[in-house]
Design a protein around this motif. Structure first.
Motif, PDB file in Angstrom:
ATOM      1  N   GLY A   9      18.533  43.177   2.268  1.00 19.47           N
ATOM      2  CA  GLY A   9      17.084  43.402   2.296  1.00 19.47           C
ATOM      3  C   GLY A   9      16.718  44.723   1.650  1.00 19.47           C
ATOM      4  N   GLY A  11      13.581  45.974   1.504  1.00 10.09           N
ATOM      5  CA  GLY A  11      12.266  46.443   1.956  1.00 10.09           C
ATOM      6  C   GLY A  11      12.385  47.879   2.437  1.00 10.09           C
ATOM      7  N   SER A  13      13.030  49.200   5.359  1.00  8.03           N
ATOM      8  CA  SER A  13      14.200  49.495   6.209  1.00  8.03           C
ATOM      9  C   SER A  13      15.459  49.671   5.371  1.00  8.03           C
ATOM     10  N   ARG A  44       0.782  46.387   2.548  1.00 13.34           N
ATOM     11  CA  ARG A  44       1.028  46.512   3.985  1.00 13.34           C
ATOM     12  C   ARG A  44       0.467  47.818   4.510  1.00 13.34           C
ATOM     13  N   CYS A 157      18.697  44.156   7.177  1.00 12.02           N
ATOM     14  CA  CYS A 157      17.333  44.709   6.985  1.00 12.02           C
ATOM     15  C   CYS A 157      16.469  43.674   6.275  1.00 12.02           C
ATOM     16  N   ASP A 158      16.736  42.400   6.560  1.00 12.03           N
ATOM     17  CA  ASP A 158      16.140  41.313   5.783  1.00 12.03           C
ATOM     18  C   ASP A 158      14.932  40.667   6.449  1.00 12.03           C
ATOM     19  N   GLY A 159      14.286  41.383   7.329  1.00 10.61           N
ATOM     20  CA  GLY A 159      12.998  40.914   7.841  1.00 10.61           C
ATOM     21  C   GLY A 159      13.095  39.720   8.765  1.00 10.61           C
ATOM     22  N   PHE A 160      11.901  39.281   9.202  1.00 10.63           N
ATOM     23  CA  PHE A 160      11.836  38.238  10.226  1.00 10.63           C
ATOM     24  C   PHE A 160      12.448  36.923   9.744  1.00 10.63           C
ATOM     25  N   ASP A 285      12.096  44.569  10.828  1.00  8.19           N
ATOM     26  CA  ASP A 285      11.536  43.251  11.115  1.00  8.19           C
ATOM     27  C   ASP A 285      12.586  42.186  11.365  1.00  8.19           C
ATOM     28  N   ALA A 286      13.825  42.428  10.968  1.00  5.49           N
ATOM     29  CA  ALA A 286      14.915  41.470  11.262  1.00  5.49           C
ATOM     30  C   ALA A 286      15.110  41.338  12.766  1.00  5.49           C
ATOM     31  N   ILE A 289       9.076  42.230  15.705  1.00  9.76           N
ATOM     32  CA  ILE A 289       7.781  42.136  15.031  1.00  9.76           C
ATOM     33  C   ILE A 289       6.717  42.628  16.015  1.00  9.76           C
ATOM     34  N   ALA A 301      10.594  50.288  12.448  1.00 10.57           N
ATOM     35  CA  ALA A 301      11.731  50.094  11.533  1.00 10.57           C
ATOM     36  C   ALA A 301      12.372  51.451  11.233  1.00 10.57           C
TER      37      ALA A 301
END
Ligand code: APR
Ligand code: PHB
Length: 389
Positions: A9, A11, A13, A44, A157-160, A285-286, A289, A301
């Motif tokens: 990820g 992003g 994070s 965001r 760190c790959d989000g939801f 977000d992994a 949330i 994060a």
């Protein structure tokens, strides 16, 4: 190939962790599903707690943020057609910095490129192998070729919607979720912000938020139905509804213009425990949330990244696993406090479908108490500016 940390990820994070590790001489490879342009195109929230500002400075990416960010000493809370101010600086001695998350990510990308960091875009089919052993590895495809990276640890760190959380066996994971019965319709407009500080508004017609990116770029939100569609909202309809939800003095000052971005975000609270399984750590977000009401997504994060970076630095620097062994416990202790604040503020400020007259009275009584009590405002301010790491 082999590296010390595979970060899944690219992003905020992943990129913040990568930058901190690089400055400590710890090698990492970042695997990102999308293109660089796509990641940097995301709009965001950008309210940075002091802890995140410090981390970004520690990562060597604080210059533009300090030059272009806006220090906010407080915020306005509107209800019953009036507003009151919560003075963060007076109540806590701290402030927040308004600086778009997109810019934070852009600065992190620039810094990683400047040091020649290994970031791989448009990767597909990422699979984390043997995370429960001392020899994890990651496989993925890129441009039709299969790849394998052996590593010491994997940072998810790959989000939801990523793969990392789902790599932890269901039997190990506990998940906690609350889905809110409304969303946020947000627009970006090249207009001057209606106020120097943010305005959070509770109105009979629903929640509204007046925010900004800079002196010429405003960000506004109105609460909408979960099944709503941005296409259904003309700019004029949005502005008219926003005016109805904020106090007259703000509505009269509102400068409107064409929207350059319009989207709807659902609201959810979510936490998965633990945030570590073997050699796999979840960040951002992994793992969790929050509804955007308290602007805690990026900031929580950041505290995850702080705890994980400290633990990895201790492991590689001193051979001491204490930090990584306590990562999940430490990160979750702060995550749950951010979840609570975000849930509390969301519950206070939104109009719930089917809300009873009594429930509405409870909201108004809590807002009146918040308005009248320096202690209540101090408690809110401590959470908003950011609890200590
Ligand atoms: N393989 C590689 N990359 C992936 C995968 C995958 N399987 N799945 C997701 N990604 C990438 C996404 O494309 C995204 O760029 O992981 C990144 C995750 O970034 P974010 O979703 O922004 O999460 P995080 O970095 O934790 O940042 C949290 O982002 O969503 C906001 O409100 C949130 O402000 C908070 C911040
Ligand atoms: C934003 O500017 O997008 C923003 C600010 C504060 C919030 C949520 C979003 O609580």
């Amino acid at each position: 190939m082999r590296t010390q940390i595979v970060i899944i990820g690219g992003g905020p994070s992943g990129m913040l962790l990568g930058q901190l590790l690089a400055r400590a001489g710890i090698d990492a490879v970042v695997l990102e599903r999308k293109t660089r342009e796509y990641v940097l195109g995301r709009i965001r929230a950008g309210v940075l707690e002091r802890g995140l500002v410090n981390l970004l400075e520690q990562a060597g990416v604080g210059a533009r943020m300090k030059a272009e960010g806006f220090v906010h000493d407080g915020t306005l809370i509107a209800y019953d057609n009036d507003m009151f101010r919560v003075d963060f600086a007076a109540l806590t001695g701290q402030t927040v910095l308004v600086y778009g998350q997109t810019e934070v990510t852009r600065d992190l990308y620039g810094a990683r490129e400047a040091i020649g960091g290994d970031t791989r875009f448009e990767v597909d089919g990422v699979v984390i192998h043997d995370a429960g052993t001392e020899s994890p590895f990651v496989t993925y495809e890129q441009h039709g070729a299969q790849h394998r990276i052996d590593c010491d640890f994997v940072a998810g760190c790959d989000g939801f919607h990523g793969v990392s959380r789902k790599t932890i066996p269901v039997s190990v994971r506990s998940e906690f979720e609350k889905v809110y019965p409304f969303g946020w319709l947000g627009i970006l407009s090249e207009t001057p912000p209606v106020n120097d500080e943010l305005i959070y508004a509770n109105s009979d017609r629903g929640f509204a938020l007046c925010s900004m990116r800079n002196a010429a770029l405003s960000r506004y939100y109105i609460q909408c139905d979960t099944g709503d569609d941005p296409v259904r909202w003309s700019d004029d309809a949005f502005w008219d509804e926003l005016r109805r939800r904020i106090p007259p003095q703000a509505a009269e000052a509102l400068v409107t213009g064409p929207s350059i971005e319009k989207s709807i975000a659902p609201l959810r609270s979510f936490v998965t425990e633990p945030m570590r399984w073997g050699r796999l750590f979840l960040c951002g977000d992994a793992a969790h949330i929050v509804p955007p009401t308290g602007a805690k997504g990026l900031n929580t994060a950041a505290s995850d990244v702080h705890y994980l970076y400290q633990g990895l630095h201790q492991f590689y620097g001193e051979g001491d696993p204490e930090g990584i062994d306590r990562y999940s416990e430490r990160a979750l202790a702060r995550v749950w406090k951010a979840e609570r604040f975000s849930w509390w503020f969301s519950t206070l400020m939104h109009h719930y479908p089917g809300q009873s007259a009594f429930d509405k009275k409870m909201q108004l009584a809590e807002l009146a108490f918040l308005r009248s009590s320096p202690e209540a405002q101090a408690a809110m301010a401590q959470n908003y500016v950011g609890l200590p790491y």
